[in-house]
Design a protein around this motif. Sequence first.
Motif: not given
Length: 290
Positions: A53-54, A220-222, A226-228, A240-248
């Motif tokens: 994941v990192v 944590f990433h699950d 927090y992945a793409s 939560g959906d950090i991946g979408t928030i960060v990408r957007d």
Amino acid sequence: MANKQPLNIVKMKKMKADGIPLSMVTAYDYPSASLAEEAGVDMILVGDSLGNVVLGYDSTLPVTIDDMVYHTRSVVRGAGHTFIVADMPFMTYHGSIDSTLDNVKRLMQDGHAHAVKMEGGREICTAVETIVKAGVPVLGHIGLTPQSVNQIGGYRIQGKDEADAARLLEDAKALEKAGAFGVVLELVTEEVARFISEQLSIPTIGIGAGRYVDGQVLVFHDLFKYASPYRDKRFVKTYGDIGTIVRDGISQYVHDVKSRSFPDETHVFTADDQVVENLYGKGKEKVGRA
């Protein structure tokens, strides 16, 4: 959480006896550890899952002891009031006992972990017993053991037949006898995980092991996608959906830079008129802002 006192292995055993579940989450750096501690998690695992994941590997196997020391030290700085367990990475506890103890020493002295985690059952119990006698708490890990994924035939559910259930129980009891303070059960059928938990006096911590273990751990990433791309997992509940928030967010930043809408005048610092006149030889009002 300045007033928080870290758990210890005695308190964890009492929590099991009292029926109080343990919460555990992985963390790999200072900010994620700080947030986990502030949220009140009982334990943090610096997992060799950081390889996936990192660090961008397709398994945990390439993770080194240097990687684990580096990330554990970062986590400890972020969560100084939380009990922190560090993974022993692939092939760092299968050689001589001196080599094993050297690797444990690095995680404890250089990484500042409170305990180490080791994958395997009866075959590692001699090492577990020696490490515990040296004064280091050990968390066992059975069921799906990612470091052995090539040997066990992939990421398969464990404990689906009688022989496998018996093997898992024997491994869990052996780890308890060797002195492990707890056992992670990964991708184990709920019925088998429940029976193992009932047979042990030490806590079981499940990941994909159902509802009747003594605690839960998730990556944590699950927890936050927090992945793409992110691959959904049946045993994970996301919060939560950090991946979408960060990408957007980055996409919007790129757009703003290209369109010159960032930075605007609220983001800049201006010099005195005399400085501008000395630089350009004319009044500030006549100088355009790029």
